[in-house]
Design a protein around this motif. Structure first.
Motif, PDB file in Angstrom:
ATOM      1  N   PRO A   1       0.816  -1.225   0.000  1.00 50.37           N
ATOM      2  CA  PRO A   1       0.000   0.000   0.000  1.00 50.37           C
ATOM      3  C   PRO A   1       0.852   1.279   0.000  1.00 50.37           C
ATOM      4  CG  PRO A   1       0.337  -0.712   2.252  1.00 50.37           C
ATOM      5  CD  PRO A   1       1.229  -1.577   1.376  1.00 50.37           C
ATOM      6  N   PHE A   2       2.014   1.242  -0.645  1.00 43.54           N
ATOM      7  CA  PHE A   2       3.002   2.301  -0.413  1.00 43.54           C
ATOM      8  C   PHE A   2       3.155   3.304  -1.554  1.00 43.54           C
ATOM      9  CE2 PHE A   2       4.962  -1.280   2.192  1.00 43.54           C
ATOM     10  CZ  PHE A   2       4.532  -0.769   3.414  1.00 43.54           C
ATOM     11  N   LYS A   3       2.301   3.262  -2.591  1.00 41.89           N
ATOM     12  CA  LYS A   3       2.550   4.126  -3.755  1.00 41.89           C
ATOM     13  C   LYS A   3       2.444   5.611  -3.414  1.00 41.89           C
ATOM     14  CE  LYS A   3       1.319   0.667  -7.206  1.00 41.89           C
ATOM     15  NZ  LYS A   3       0.568   0.340  -8.404  1.00 41.89           N
ATOM     16  N   LEU A   4       1.540   5.947  -2.508  1.00 40.72           N
ATOM     17  CA  LEU A   4       1.402   7.359  -2.114  1.00 40.72           C
ATOM     18  C   LEU A   4       2.588   7.790  -1.248  1.00 40.72           C
ATOM     19  CD1 LEU A   4      -0.122  10.006  -2.014  1.00 40.72           C
ATOM     20  CD2 LEU A   4      -1.490   9.102  -0.139  1.00 40.72           C
ATOM     21  N   GLU A   5       3.008   6.912  -0.343  1.00 44.47           N
ATOM     22  CA  GLU A   5       4.179   7.233   0.496  1.00 44.47           C
ATOM     23  C   GLU A   5       5.431   7.395  -0.367  1.00 44.47           C
ATOM     24  OE1 GLU A   5       5.064   5.473   4.460  1.00 44.47           O
ATOM     25  OE2 GLU A   5       3.253   4.330   4.038  1.00 44.47           O
ATOM     26  N   ALA A   6       5.530   6.586  -1.405  1.00 44.07           N
ATOM     27  CA  ALA A   6       6.686   6.700  -2.312  1.00 44.07           C
ATOM     28  C   ALA A   6       6.654   8.044  -3.031  1.00 44.07           C
ATOM     29  CB  ALA A   6       6.679   5.548  -3.315  1.00 44.07           C
ATOM     30  N   TRP A   7       5.459   8.486  -3.391  1.00 43.41           N
ATOM     31  CA  TRP A   7       5.294   9.797  -4.035  1.00 43.41           C
ATOM     32  C   TRP A   7       5.783  10.893  -3.083  1.00 43.41           C
ATOM     33  CZ3 TRP A   7       2.231  14.147  -2.990  1.00 43.41           C
ATOM     34  CH2 TRP A   7       2.067  15.047  -4.055  1.00 43.41           C
TER      35      TRP A   7
ATOM     36  N   ASP B   1      12.455  12.712  -4.000  1.00 45.24           N
ATOM     37  CA  ASP B   1      13.042  14.059  -3.980  1.00 45.24           C
ATOM     38  C   ASP B   1      12.629  14.836  -5.221  1.00 45.24           C
ATOM     39  OD1 ASP B   1      14.754  13.781  -1.552  1.00 45.24           O
ATOM     40  OD2 ASP B   1      15.560  12.124  -2.746  1.00 45.24           O
ATOM     41  N   GLN B   2      12.458  14.118  -6.345  1.00 47.92           N
ATOM     42  CA  GLN B   2      11.903  14.741  -7.548  1.00 47.92           C
ATOM     43  C   GLN B   2      11.000  13.714  -8.234  1.00 47.92           C
ATOM     44  OE1 GLN B   2      15.606  15.274  -7.419  1.00 47.92           O
ATOM     45  NE2 GLN B   2      15.853  13.095  -7.811  1.00 47.92           N
ATOM     46  N   ARG B   3      10.021  14.227  -9.011  1.00 46.77           N
ATOM     47  CA  ARG B   3       9.020  13.334  -9.598  1.00 46.77           C
ATOM     48  C   ARG B   3       8.813  13.666 -11.066  1.00 46.77           C
ATOM     49  NH1 ARG B   3       6.473  14.327  -4.202  1.00 46.77           N
ATOM     50  NH2 ARG B   3       5.736  16.304  -5.018  1.00 46.77           N
ATOM     51  N   SER B   4       8.523  12.635 -11.861  1.00 46.55           N
ATOM     52  CA  SER B   4       8.199  12.837 -13.273  1.00 46.55           C
ATOM     53  C   SER B   4       6.801  13.459 -13.384  1.00 46.55           C
ATOM     54  CB  SER B   4       8.201  11.492 -14.005  1.00 46.55           C
ATOM     55  OG  SER B   4       7.119  10.714 -13.535  1.00 46.55           O
ATOM     56  N   ALA B   5       6.498  13.989 -14.576  1.00 44.65           N
ATOM     57  CA  ALA B   5       5.173  14.582 -14.798  1.00 44.65           C
ATOM     58  C   ALA B   5       4.087  13.536 -14.621  1.00 44.65           C
ATOM     59  CB  ALA B   5       5.109  15.180 -16.201  1.00 44.65           C
ATOM     60  N   ARG B   6       4.348  12.297 -15.066  1.00 50.29           N
ATOM     61  CA  ARG B   6       3.271  11.291 -14.958  1.00 50.29           C
ATOM     62  C   ARG B   6       3.089  10.833 -13.516  1.00 50.29           C
ATOM     63  NH1 ARG B   6       6.325   6.948 -18.949  1.00 50.29           N
ATOM     64  NH2 ARG B   6       8.024   6.481 -17.545  1.00 50.29           N
ATOM     65  N   ALA B   7       4.156  10.863 -12.708  1.00 49.05           N
ATOM     66  CA  ALA B   7       4.002  10.564 -11.282  1.00 49.05           C
ATOM     67  C   ALA B   7       3.227  11.688 -10.598  1.00 49.05           C
ATOM     68  CB  ALA B   7       5.360  10.395 -10.623  1.00 49.05           C
ATOM     69  N   GLU B   8       3.504  12.906 -11.014  1.00 49.22           N
ATOM     70  CA  GLU B   8       2.812  14.055 -10.451  1.00 49.22           C
ATOM     71  C   GLU B   8       1.316  13.960 -10.749  1.00 49.22           C
ATOM     72  OE1 GLU B   8       4.160  15.242  -8.213  1.00 49.22           O
ATOM     73  OE2 GLU B   8       5.200  17.108  -8.616  1.00 49.22           O
ATOM     74  N   ALA B   9       0.974  13.607 -11.987  1.00 48.90           N
ATOM     75  CA  ALA B   9      -0.440  13.492 -12.364  1.00 48.90           C
ATOM     76  C   ALA B   9      -1.109  12.343 -11.611  1.00 48.90           C
ATOM     77  CB  ALA B   9      -0.569  13.282 -13.868  1.00 48.90           C
ATOM     78  N   ALA B  10      -0.394  11.242 -11.454  1.00 44.78           N
ATOM     79  CA  ALA B  10      -0.975  10.060 -10.791  1.00 44.78           C
ATOM     80  C   ALA B  10      -1.051  10.242  -9.273  1.00 44.78           C
ATOM     81  CB  ALA B  10      -0.141   8.825 -11.117  1.00 44.78           C
ATOM     82  N   LYS B  11      -0.281  11.157  -8.729  1.00 43.49           N
ATOM     83  CA  LYS B  11      -0.113  11.329  -7.272  1.00 43.49           C
ATOM     84  C   LYS B  11       0.251   9.987  -6.629  1.00 43.49           C
ATOM     85  CE  LYS B  11      -2.302  15.586  -5.902  1.00 43.49           C
ATOM     86  NZ  LYS B  11      -3.058  16.080  -7.042  1.00 43.49           N
ATOM     87  N   ALA B  12       0.998   9.190  -7.370  1.00 44.90           N
ATOM     88  CA  ALA B  12       1.433   7.876  -6.894  1.00 44.90           C
ATOM     89  C   ALA B  12       2.725   7.522  -7.615  1.00 44.90           C
ATOM     90  CB  ALA B  12       0.369   6.820  -7.195  1.00 44.90           C
TER      91      ALA B  12
ATOM     92  N   ASN C   1       5.905   6.945 -12.432  1.00 45.85           N
ATOM     93  CA  ASN C   1       4.763   6.038 -12.422  1.00 45.85           C
ATOM     94  C   ASN C   1       4.624   5.414 -13.805  1.00 45.85           C
ATOM     95  OD1 ASN C   1       2.112   4.891 -12.595  1.00 45.85           O
ATOM     96  ND2 ASN C   1       1.717   5.904 -10.648  1.00 45.85           N
ATOM     97  N   THR C   2       4.839   4.103 -13.890  1.00 44.01           N
ATOM     98  CA  THR C   2       4.823   3.418 -15.184  1.00 44.01           C
ATOM     99  C   THR C   2       3.543   2.612 -15.389  1.00 44.01           C
ATOM    100  OG1 THR C   2       5.944   1.434 -14.333  1.00 44.01           O
ATOM    101  CG2 THR C   2       7.357   3.236 -15.094  1.00 44.01           C
ATOM    102  N   ASP C   3       2.614   2.646 -14.410  1.00 43.43           N
ATOM    103  CA  ASP C   3       1.392   1.828 -14.527  1.00 43.43           C
ATOM    104  C   ASP C   3       0.533   2.251 -15.728  1.00 43.43           C
ATOM    105  OD1 ASP C   3       1.803   0.130 -12.367  1.00 43.43           O
ATOM    106  OD2 ASP C   3       0.850   1.485 -10.946  1.00 43.43           O
TER     107      ASP C   3
ATOM    108  N   ALA D   1      -4.053   6.107 -14.679  1.00 40.84           N
ATOM    109  CA  ALA D   1      -4.348   5.750 -16.081  1.00 40.84           C
ATOM    110  C   ALA D   1      -4.859   6.941 -16.894  1.00 40.84           C
ATOM    111  CB  ALA D   1      -5.378   4.623 -16.111  1.00 40.84           C
ATOM    112  N   ILE D   2      -5.401   7.959 -16.222  1.00 37.04           N
ATOM    113  CA  ILE D   2      -6.144   8.998 -16.957  1.00 37.04           C
ATOM    114  C   ILE D   2      -5.264   9.748 -17.958  1.00 37.04           C
ATOM    115  CG2 ILE D   2      -7.446  11.160 -16.700  1.00 37.04           C
ATOM    116  CD1 ILE D   2      -8.482  10.034 -14.011  1.00 37.04           C
ATOM    117  N   LEU D   3      -4.122  10.253 -17.519  1.00 33.38           N
ATOM    118  CA  LEU D   3      -3.283  11.040 -18.429  1.00 33.38           C
ATOM    119  C   LEU D   3      -2.746  10.200 -19.601  1.00 33.38           C
ATOM    120  CD1 LEU D   3      -2.536  13.968 -18.712  1.00 33.38           C
ATOM    121  CD2 LEU D   3      -0.447  13.522 -17.396  1.00 33.38           C
ATOM    122  N   PRO D   4      -2.190   9.010 -19.347  1.00 35.20           N
ATOM    123  CA  PRO D   4      -1.750   8.186 -20.482  1.00 35.20           C
ATOM    124  C   PRO D   4      -2.901   7.854 -21.443  1.00 35.20           C
ATOM    125  CG  PRO D   4      -0.774   7.375 -18.459  1.00 35.20           C
ATOM    126  CD  PRO D   4      -1.780   8.415 -18.057  1.00 35.20           C
TER     127      PRO D   4
END
Ligand code: NDP
Length: 275
Positions: A64-70, A74-85, A100-102, A135-138
Motif C-alpha cells: 500500500p506504499f505508492k502514495l508514500e513513495a510519491w 526528492d523529484q518526480r516525473s510529470a506522470r508521477a505528479e499526475a498520478a499522485k502515486a 509512475n509506469t502503470d 491511467a487517466i493522463l496516459p
C-alpha cells in the motif's frame, strides 16, 4: 558488480515482479539482482533508506506504499505528479526520482499487445482510486474521442474529471455513477476498481458494450476475473491486467537500465505458467 533492485510492498511474497525482472535481465544481459522486500506497514521510508544505503539502485513500489513513495521522492516525473502515486524509484546522485509506469503499461498492453487503437474511441474507466488516477493522463495522451470515469462513489469520479479537464486534449472528459451508464455504449471498458479482490464485479447496467468492444480488467489471475466473467455476456474481447504488469515492469527496467526488454516472450511465459 551486480546492481540491486527490489519490489517493496506489504504483502509482497505473491509478487511476480522478481520473475519478470529476472527474465528481462537474462534477455538483455544486464547484471542485476531483483528481490521482493517486505516493509512493515509503518516502516516504508526506513526500509527504502536502508536498501539505498546498502547500495540498492532502484525500487518498484506496490500496495500500500505508492502514495508514500510519491511523498518520499526528492523529484518526480510529470506522470508521477499526475498520478499522485509512484511505482518506480530511481536512485540518482540528486536523491530519489519517483515515476509512475502503470498508466503507460496499460496503454502499451491495449495498443501493442492487444492491437486495439485508443484514438477516436469511447472509453469508460471504472474506479477512482490510485490505479484509475494513474491511467487517466496516459489514456488522454492516446487521443480517445471520449473518456468517462465512473465510480461507485460518483463524487470521486467527478473530482477526477474536473482535475484532469485542463489536460483533456480535446477528448470529451466526464464522470458518472454506475447507474447513469444505462443507455450509453463504449468501445473500451477498463476496470480499475478493486472489486475483484473481494470476488465481486462493479454493478453495471446491461448493454454498455458497443459492437466489437474490449473489456479490460487491471486485475489478473487464473481464469476470468469476476468483471470479465460478467462482461463476456455482452462483449467479445476480454483481457486481464497481466500484460499491464509486464509492460509497467518493462518501462521501469528501461528507466533504470536504459535498455528496453522484449515483453512478448515474458508475457507468453507467464501466461503458460498461469494456465
Ligand atoms: P484503490 O483502493 O485506490 O481504489 C479502489 C477503487 O475500487 C475505488 O474506486 C472503489 O470505489 C472501487 N471499488 C472497490 N470495491 C468495489 C466494488 N465492490 N464495486 C465497485 N467499485 C469498487 O485501489 P487501486 O486503484 O490501487 O487498485 C485498483 C485495482 O487495480 C486493483 O485490483 C489492483 O490490483 C489493480 N492494479 C493492477 C495493476 C497491474 O499492473 N495490472 C497495477 C495497479 C493496480 P469507491 O471509491 O466507491 O470506494
Amino acid at each position: 558488480m551486480t546492481d540491486r533492485y527490489a519490489v517493496i510492498g506489504n504483502p509482497v511474497a505473491h509478487s511476480k515482479s522478481p520473475l519478470i525482472h529476472a527474465a528481462f535481465a537474462w534477455q538483455t544481459d544486464e547484471d542485476i539482482a531483483y528481490e521482493a522486500l517486505l516493509a512493515p506497514l509503518d516502516g516504508f521510508a526506513a526500509s527504502v533508506r536502508s536498501f539505498v544505503a546498502a547500495g540498492g539502485r532502484g525500487l518498484n513500489v506496490t500496495v500500500p506504499f505508492k502514495l508514500e513513495a510519491w511523498q518520499l521522492a526528492d523529484q518526480r516525473s510529470a506522470r508521477a505528479e499526475a498520478a499522485k502515486a509512484v511505482n518506480t524509484l530511481i536512485v540518482t546522485p540528486q536523491g530519489l526520482t519517483g515515476d509512475n509506469t502503470d498508466g503507460v503499461g496499460l496503454v502499451r498492453d491495449i495498443t501493442a499487445n492487444l492491437g486495439v487503437t485508443l484514438a477516436g474511441k469511447r472509453l469508460l474507466l471504472l474506479g477512482a482510486g490510485g490505479a484509475a488516477r494513474g491511467a487517466i493522463l496516459p489514456l488522454l495522451d492516446a487521443w480517445p474521442a471520449a473518456l468517462l470515469i465512473a465510480n461507485r462513489t460518483a463524487e470521486k469520479a467527478h473530482a477526477l474529471a474536473a482535475e484532469f479537464a485542463p489536460q483533456s486534449q480535446g477528448a470529451a472528459l466526464s464522470a458518472a455513477s454506475f447507474e447513469e451508464l444505462a443507455g450509453r455504449q463504449f468501445d473500451i471498458v477498463i476496470n480499475a476498481t478493486s472489486a475483484s479482490l473481494n470476488d465481486a464485479a462493479p454493478n453495471l447496467p446491461v448493454g454498455i458494450y458497443a459492437s466489437g468492444a474490449l473489456a479490460y480488467d487491471m486485475m489478473y489471475g487464473k481464469g476470468l476475473t469476476p468483471f470479465l466473467h460478467a462482461a463476456q455476456a455482452g462483449c467479445a474481447m476480454l483481457a486481464d491486467g497481466l500484460g499491464m504488469l509486464v509492460e509497467q515492469a518493462a518501462e521501469s527496467f528501461f528507466l533504470w537500465r536504459g535498455v528496453r526488454p522484449q515483453t512478448a516472450p515474458v508475457l507468453a511465459w507467464l501466461r503458460s505458467e498461469q494456465a
